[in-house]
Design an enzyme around this catalytic site. Structure first.
Site, short mmCIF file in Angstrom:
data_model
loop_
_atom_site.label_atom_id
_atom_site.label_comp_id
_atom_site.label_asym_id
_atom_site.label_seq_id
_atom_site.Cartn_x
_atom_site.Cartn_y
_atom_site.Cartn_z
CB CYS A 8 -9.90 149.79 8.25
SG CYS A 8 -10.08 149.54 10.02
CB CYS A 82 -7.16 147.49 3.91
SG CYS A 82 -8.29 146.67 2.81
CB CYS A 86 -8.85 143.83 0.69
SG CYS A 86 -8.79 145.01 2.03
#
Length: 129
Positions: A8, A82, A86
């Protein structure tokens, strides 16, 4: 052994709770990591309190920065808000869990997030078995 990475933004709430549940429920059957794209200074106190209510202590955890190596060495990468930060690698299994962000929320608001994370982690364990 299957390796799971929870990601996250701050690695202070959702990913910490998910990692703790998976470690608690799966034991040594799964390798568990968590990280954040912009890690906070400390784990969210409301997340610590919410997990303590279900008998899991995450008070000693420290938010960790997301690294390419962590993603590369994981079989399953579970993102929680996120976005595009990522890194994506071929051959990995990616899941995105849309969960409210507990940042700045009180214990009352964090409890349902915790319970939803626990439900999803139990489902993940069933899938991995």
């Amino acid at each position: 052994m299957t390796s799971v990475l929870f990601v996250c933004v701050h690695n202070a709430g959702r990913s910490q709770m998910a990692a703790a549940f998976l470690t608690h429920l799966a034991g040594d059957r799964v390798e568990v990591r968590s990280a954040g794209s912009q890690p906070a200074d400390q784990v969210n106190p409301a997340a610590i309190a919410a997990m303590a209510e279900v008998g899991i202590d995450i008070a000693a955890e420290i938010p960790k920065v997301l690294t390419t190596a962590a993603v590369e060495s994981s079989d399953v990468v579970i993102t929680m808000g996120c976005g595009d930060t990522c890194p994506v690698f071929p051959g990995k299994r990616y899941l995105d869990w849309a969960l409210d962000d507990p940042a700045g929320q009180g214990l009352e608001a964090v409890r349902p997030i915790r319970d939803e994370i626990e439900r999803r982690v139990k489902g993940l364990i069933d899938e991995l078995a």
